[in-house]
Write an enzyme that holds these catalytic residues in place. Sequence first.
Site, PDB file in Angstrom:
ATOM      1  N   GLU A 227      -9.745  -1.057   5.407  1.00 47.66           N
ATOM      2  CA  GLU A 227     -10.341  -0.658   6.675  1.00 47.66           C
ATOM      3  C   GLU A 227     -11.620  -1.471   6.935  1.00 47.66           C
ATOM      4  OE1 GLU A 227      -8.535   1.223   8.357  1.00 47.66           O
ATOM      5  OE2 GLU A 227      -8.021   3.137   7.447  1.00 47.66           O
TER       6      GLU A 227
ATOM      7  N   ASP B 289       0.831  -1.203   0.000  1.00 48.51           N
ATOM      8  CA  ASP B 289       0.000   0.000   0.000  1.00 48.51           C
ATOM      9  C   ASP B 289       0.865   1.253   0.000  1.00 48.51           C
ATOM     10  OD1 ASP B 289       0.960  -0.265   2.571  1.00 48.51           O
ATOM     11  OD2 ASP B 289      -0.976  -0.373   3.557  1.00 48.51           O
TER      12      ASP B 289
ATOM     13  N   ASN C  99      -7.528  -1.142  14.177  1.00 42.25           N
ATOM     14  CA  ASN C  99      -8.945  -1.430  13.890  1.00 42.25           C
ATOM     15  C   ASN C  99      -9.096  -2.706  13.068  1.00 42.25           C
ATOM     16  OD1 ASN C  99      -7.931  -0.614  11.454  1.00 42.25           O
ATOM     17  ND2 ASN C  99      -9.279   1.161  11.198  1.00 42.25           N
TER      18      ASN C  99
HETATM   19  C1  F6R Z   1       1.508  -0.472   6.322  1.00 44.25           C
HETATM   20  C2  F6R Z   1       0.200  -1.116   6.409  1.00 44.25           C
HETATM   21  C3  F6R Z   1      -0.609  -1.057   7.638  1.00 44.25           C
HETATM   22  C4  F6R Z   1       0.205  -1.349   8.892  1.00 44.25           C
HETATM   23  C5  F6R Z   1      -0.663  -1.302  10.145  1.00 44.25           C
HETATM   24  C6  F6R Z   1       0.169  -1.486  11.390  1.00 44.25           C
HETATM   25  O1  F6R Z   1       2.102  -0.699   5.043  1.00 44.25           O
HETATM   26  O2  F6R Z   1      -0.237  -1.673   5.461  1.00 44.25           O
HETATM   27  O3  F6R Z   1      -1.670  -1.963   7.521  1.00 44.25           O
HETATM   28  O4  F6R Z   1       0.780  -2.622   8.763  1.00 44.25           O
HETATM   29  O5  F6R Z   1      -1.324  -0.083  10.213  1.00 44.25           O
HETATM   30  O6  F6R Z   1       1.026  -0.399  11.523  1.00 44.25           O
HETATM   31  P1  F6R Z   1       2.175  -0.391  12.619  1.00 44.25           P
HETATM   32  O7  F6R Z   1       3.110  -1.495  12.254  1.00 44.25           O
HETATM   33  O8  F6R Z   1       2.849   0.941  12.477  1.00 44.25           O
HETATM   34  O9  F6R Z   1       1.527  -0.603  13.926  1.00 44.25           O
END
Ligand code: F6R
Length: 254
Positions: free
Chosen positions: A155, A79, A148
């Site tokens: 999401e 992403d 979440n």
């Molecule tokens: C990032 C991504 C997100 C993160 C998730 C956890 O490329 O796709 O889904 O993996 O938000 O983020 P952290 O690791 O910062 O807690």
Amino acid sequence: MTSGVITRTLDTGIHLRVVPASEFGSAAADLVQTMLRRKPNAVIGFPTGSTPLPMYQDLLRRQRQGTLDLTQMRAVMLDDYLGATGDDPVSFHNWLKREFFDPAGVGSDRLLRMPTDPEGIEEACQQYEERLQRLGGVDLQLLGLGLNGHIGFNEPGAAVDSRTHVVPLTATTTVANAAYWDSSRKVPEEGVTMGVGTILGARAIGLLVNGARKADILRSTLLGPIGPDVPASFLRNVADVQVIADQEAAALLP
Ligand code: F6R
């Protein structure tokens, strides 16, 4: 087996490995190394964020020590932010280059970059899917877990069969990610992400989860209802999924 490490297969078939926080990066790096031993030119999907950082550091350490060969690995992106083009400080592409691809010597010829230019983005998302197919699909998709339950930028509410697309981000996500860059850059409100269907199409998936703040959502992911309220719960529908969790994240699992 290292002391304090628990390995279990849950009833949905997911393999869960719980490790002390100090071994989290190395347990995640093992997933990559095992794949590359089996298939040196494997296509691997990489996430950004705080979770995978210890894995990237461990992979680079192994490469320096000569125990890991990354010379044929092909990388794809999970992403990025819509509009994060060029040298935008919020670009996930630039983050991955800095933290892993550049020091690892993975050049742009071995990296499939997520499109981020708003102009023609829908067509570019479709091309991204086609390029994944031309690479032969993803051998190993690594994921972090959002507070979440998001995976990539899928999401709550995400469709199980969604493909690479633009998504509006929730307040939880934009607030959580605001810490990644200095406040002069407005937090983007839209992301571009592999869809849930794209992710589930990978031949193997590694979900990386660490820290006490993820304990609740990891429990819902693995033990709650499977459905769009917690997009990560869809991982229980597919065959080869490994969850690497540190002890804090796994604290609410029975
Ligand atoms: C990032 C991504 C997100 C993160 C998730 C956890 O490329 O796709 O889904 O993996 O938000 O983020 P952290 O690791 O910062 O807690």
